[in-house]
Design a protein around this motif. Sequence first.
Motif, PDB file in Angstrom:
ATOM      1  N   GLU A 123       0.670  -1.353   0.028  1.00  0.00           N
ATOM      2  CA  GLU A 123       0.018   0.010  -0.007  1.00  0.00           C
ATOM      3  C   GLU A 123       0.917   1.364   0.045  1.00  0.00           C
ATOM      4  OE1 GLU A 123      -0.471  -2.518   2.362  1.00  0.00           O
ATOM      5  OE2 GLU A 123      -2.157  -3.372   1.637  1.00  0.00           O
ATOM      6  N   LEU A 126       4.022   3.217  -4.995  1.00  0.00           N
ATOM      7  CA  LEU A 126       3.449   3.867  -5.886  1.00  0.00           C
ATOM      8  C   LEU A 126       4.214   3.510  -7.386  1.00  0.00           C
ATOM      9  CD1 LEU A 126       1.368   6.069  -7.343  1.00  0.00           C
ATOM     10  CD2 LEU A 126       3.159   7.869  -6.830  1.00  0.00           C
ATOM     11  N   SER A 153      -1.436  -4.949  -6.989  1.00  0.00           N
ATOM     12  CA  SER A 153      -2.408  -4.192  -6.169  1.00  0.00           C
ATOM     13  C   SER A 153      -1.860  -2.890  -5.685  1.00  0.00           C
ATOM     14  CB  SER A 153      -2.578  -4.917  -4.919  1.00  0.00           C
ATOM     15  OG  SER A 153      -1.508  -5.337  -4.074  1.00  0.00           O
ATOM     16  N   VAL A 155      -0.589   1.103  -6.490  1.00  0.00           N
ATOM     17  CA  VAL A 155      -1.272   1.946  -7.389  1.00  0.00           C
ATOM     18  C   VAL A 155      -0.256   2.289  -8.364  1.00  0.00           C
ATOM     19  CG1 VAL A 155      -1.930   4.555  -7.219  1.00  0.00           C
ATOM     20  CG2 VAL A 155      -2.450   3.120  -5.309  1.00  0.00           C
ATOM     21  N   CYS A 156      -0.859   2.259  -9.630  1.00  0.00           N
ATOM     22  CA  CYS A 156       0.062   2.713 -10.847  1.00  0.00           C
ATOM     23  C   CYS A 156      -0.586   3.860 -11.498  1.00  0.00           C
ATOM     24  CB  CYS A 156      -0.037   1.435 -11.699  1.00  0.00           C
ATOM     25  SG  CYS A 156       0.808   1.290 -13.148  1.00  0.00           S
ATOM     26  N   VAL A 157       0.298   4.777 -11.977  1.00  0.00           N
ATOM     27  CA  VAL A 157      -0.235   5.686 -12.766  1.00  0.00           C
ATOM     28  C   VAL A 157       0.930   6.017 -13.962  1.00  0.00           C
ATOM     29  CG1 VAL A 157      -1.000   7.181 -10.684  1.00  0.00           C
ATOM     30  CG2 VAL A 157       1.370   7.561 -11.253  1.00  0.00           C
ATOM     31  N   GLU A 171      -1.292  12.776  -7.626  1.00  0.00           N
ATOM     32  CA  GLU A 171      -1.330  11.454  -7.260  1.00  0.00           C
ATOM     33  C   GLU A 171      -0.268  11.358  -6.042  1.00  0.00           C
ATOM     34  OE1 GLU A 171      -2.989   8.973  -7.916  1.00  0.00           O
ATOM     35  OE2 GLU A 171      -4.157   9.386  -9.766  1.00  0.00           O
ATOM     36  N   PHE A 175      -0.739   9.790  -2.496  1.00  0.00           N
ATOM     37  CA  PHE A 175       0.097   8.687  -1.936  1.00  0.00           C
ATOM     38  C   PHE A 175       0.724   9.046  -0.470  1.00  0.00           C
ATOM     39  CE2 PHE A 175       4.899   7.423  -2.074  1.00  0.00           C
ATOM     40  CZ  PHE A 175       4.448   5.994  -2.123  1.00  0.00           C
ATOM     41  N   TYR A 178      -1.931   8.552   2.192  1.00  0.00           N
ATOM     42  CA  TYR A 178      -2.480   7.291   2.455  1.00  0.00           C
ATOM     43  C   TYR A 178      -1.240   6.851   3.565  1.00  0.00           C
ATOM     44  CZ  TYR A 178      -5.951   6.725  -1.242  1.00  0.00           C
ATOM     45  OH  TYR A 178      -6.819   6.656  -1.845  1.00  0.00           O
TER      46      TYR A 178
END
Length: 190
Positions: A123, A126, A153, A155-157, A171, A175, A178
């Motif tokens: 989590e 990134l 799983s 986060v992919c940008v 983003e 990040f 979080y």
Amino acid sequence: MQRNKIRSSKKILVLGPVKAGKSSISNYLGEAVDVESLGEYRATKGVRIVEFESHEVDIDGSRVEIDVELWDCSGDLKYRDCWPAIKEGVHGVILVANPDENEGTDLDIWYTNFIAKSSVQIENVLVVLNEMGEKRTNDGVISEFKLPVPLSSAVCVACNLRHEGENLKMEFNQFLMYIIERDRARADSF
């Protein structure tokens, strides 16, 4: 009404293959460079640290000011002897790949050595698919890019700093929020 003000410090590693654009992303996020000066490749020797204060973030009614250290790490494997020291005290990882030049498997070594062998949770990862050059993000190349299963799983940008840099900043701020929220939740559970 007076809101609580919290100050936090976060160490984020920026990792990935050679020539993926890690330094450009670090400089851009740290506002050490503008988009117009991006382009010329200069290899990072070992690691360099870009320090900055993030924009104030509001989490659960508290203003959080985040002192960020982006550890821009060379993609050259000859620096692997430095990796144990680099991993100390890390809060998050940004994995960078150029989808025109790299494949998802190119991120395996970084996952194995900096995430799987550390306390960093998925989590707090990134993945940035960094397209370079004049074109805008190529949806075909992005959709064909397959992350390794352990990173599926995360986060992919996708971004091209010249055209979509502000999206990356948003983003990145998300990040950071979080990471702070998870750290606070973990601290509250003890």
